[in-house]
Design an enzyme around this catalytic site. Structure first.
Site, short mmCIF file in Angstrom:
data_model
loop_
_atom_site.label_atom_id
_atom_site.label_comp_id
_atom_site.label_asym_id
_atom_site.label_seq_id
_atom_site.Cartn_x
_atom_site.Cartn_y
_atom_site.Cartn_z
N TYR A 1 -8.22 -3.54 -11.31
CA TYR A 1 -8.91 -3.85 -10.04
C TYR A 1 -10.36 -4.26 -10.27
CZ TYR A 1 -5.08 -1.30 -7.67
OH TYR A 1 -3.86 -0.85 -7.22
N HIS B 1 0.32 1.42 -15.01
CA HIS B 1 0.31 0.52 -13.85
C HIS B 1 1.60 -0.31 -13.75
CE1 HIS B 1 -2.68 -1.78 -11.08
NE2 HIS B 1 -1.49 -1.68 -10.54
#
Length: 267
Positions: A39, A97
């Site tokens: 991110y 992730h």
């Protein structure tokens, strides 16, 4: 430690935008924050948390290991870098992730490295994200189901993912839902609107309450104070059997997140 049922997502929020969102959320009473290495906002999230004045022991911070950092020689160093950015000695939950594309790094290798990070005290709990049934089984084989706190997967009224959810729950793996509002598409649904009207609630509150009633943790994001405040109130909304049955009919396997070259073969 249990995973909070309600938290703040930070996907696609960066710099001053994510700082404002996190600080506002914490002021409103949020105590769980979800970020990720990819991110590119861990440092901003860390700054916001520090400036909020909220005690670290009141918070539940989640981050996620990116695919480039899955190998046993990179995972722990990358997590240490995440901790530096987040300005904390530990995170409460660290997730893989995405599974390694084409199994470039075997599940057993990165799960074992992640368990080592837990043993070293860098993270209180570990888990997975975007894992299929086959991948969940490999993770269990590698570190034991007792070491897998959650599988964070895309879930919304339009993608209810029942096969994966049922398998996970049968094997003792908790579910965290992301993209719960389906990028906002589900907020315009007539069935959701009718239920919202019945309860004098917002469509977002209905969808979040639906997911939490099914036992999932939710991590909606917003940059607007009124939405952050309203979403938080979803915890107080109790849907009835008819409401849940109506939302169950909306499932149409509408998956919104399936990056080419990254997504596994979905169940």
């Amino acid at each position: 430690m249990t995973i909070p049922a309600f938290g703040l997502g930070t996907f696609r929020l960066k710099d001053d935008v994510v700082i404002a969102s996190v600080k506002t959320a914490l002021k409103l009473g949020y105590r769980a924050v979800d970020t990720a290495q990819i991110y590119d906002n861990e440092a901003a999230v860390g700054q916001a948390i520090e400036e909020s004045g909220v005690s670290r022991d009141e918070l539940f911070i989640t981050t996620k290991i990116w695919i480039e950092n899955l190998s046993k020689d990179k995972l722990i160093p990358s997590l240490n870098e995440s901790l530096r950015k987040l300005r904390t000695d530990y995170v409460d939950l660290t997730l893989i992730h995405w599974p390694s594309p084409n199994d470039a790094v075997p599940v057993a290798e990165f799960m074992t490295a992640l368990l080592e990070a837990k043993k070293e005290g860098l993270t209180r709990q570990i888990g997975i994200s975007n894992f299929t049934i086959n991948l969940m089984q490999q993770a269990i084989d590698a570190v034991g189901v007792e070491n897998i706190a959650t599988n964070q997967i895309e879930l919304s009224p339009y993608l209810q993912n029942n096969k994966v959810v049922d398998w996970a729950q049968e094997h003792g793996i908790h579910i965290t839902s992301y993209m719960t509002l389906a990028y906002g598409k589900a907020l315009k649904d007539e069935v959701i609107a009718q239920i919202a009207g019945k309860h004098n609630a917002t469509p977002a509150q209905v969808i979040l309450a639906w997911a939490m009633k099914l036992g999932y943790a939710v991590i909606p994001s917003s940059t607007k104070r009124e939405n952050l405040e309203s979403n938080l109130q979803a915890q107080d909304l109790i849907l009835d059997v008819e409401d849940m049955a109506a939302i169950a009919t909306l499932d149409c396997s509408d998956r919104l997140v399936s990056p080419e070259g990254l997504a596994p073969d979905w169940d």
